[in-house]
Design a protein around this motif. Sequence first.
Motif, PDB file in Angstrom:
ATOM      1  N   LYS A   1      -0.517  -3.963   1.526  1.00  0.00           N
ATOM      2  CA  LYS A   1      -1.591  -4.331   2.450  1.00  0.00           C
ATOM      3  C   LYS A   1      -1.065  -4.435   3.880  1.00  0.00           C
ATOM      4  N   LEU A   2       0.086  -5.106   4.038  1.00  0.00           N
ATOM      5  CA  LEU A   2       0.643  -5.288   5.383  1.00  0.00           C
ATOM      6  C   LEU A   2       1.153  -3.975   5.988  1.00  0.00           C
ATOM      7  N   ALA A   3       1.474  -3.006   5.149  1.00  0.00           N
ATOM      8  CA  ALA A   3       1.918  -1.703   5.660  1.00  0.00           C
ATOM      9  C   ALA A   3       0.804  -1.022   6.449  1.00  0.00           C
ATOM     10  N   ASN A   4      -0.432  -1.447   6.229  1.00  0.00           N
ATOM     11  CA  ASN A   4      -1.588  -0.899   6.955  1.00  0.00           C
ATOM     12  C   ASN A   4      -2.214  -1.926   7.894  1.00  0.00           C
ATOM     13  N   ASP A   5      -1.452  -2.937   8.270  1.00  0.00           N
ATOM     14  CA  ASP A   5      -1.951  -3.998   9.136  1.00  0.00           C
ATOM     15  C   ASP A   5      -2.373  -3.437  10.492  1.00  0.00           C
ATOM     16  N   LYS A   6      -3.327  -4.115  11.124  1.00  0.00           N
ATOM     17  CA  LYS A   6      -3.787  -3.674  12.450  1.00  0.00           C
ATOM     18  C   LYS A   6      -2.713  -3.826  13.525  1.00  0.00           C
TER      19      LYS A   6
END
Length: 127
Positions: free
Chosen positions: A104-109
């Motif tokens: 999830k964090l790999a695609n963080d804003k």
Amino acid sequence: MLTAEEAAALHPAPPVTESKIRRLRLLATDPNPKIRESVASSYNTPEDLFLTLAKDKDAGVRGCVAKNEATPCDILRMLADDRSEVVRGWVAVNYFVPADVMDKLANDKSKTVRSLVKWKSQLAEAV
């Protein structure tokens, strides 16, 4: 010269007592966020206090929960959605963060958070 393990064996940590837990509970309500950060940083903090501190209004307190390796995985999952990119960054570098949270964090804003995820995965590959 002693190794770290030998030194630790000679100087064991005192047992965690009910008194210590009561002090942590009391300090978790202190108006000073630095005091609450010390509770959030403790490996002896009970799970219910981690949850309370993960919802603290101060990002520094939430960040200390996020970087604490004793923080339960479900609380790290919750902090992965924190409004502060600093808190999410601490979640990303926590050694015990679950793989689904890292995905999830790999695609963080935030570019910073994404960079920390990438750095951590490169570090893991090097070992």
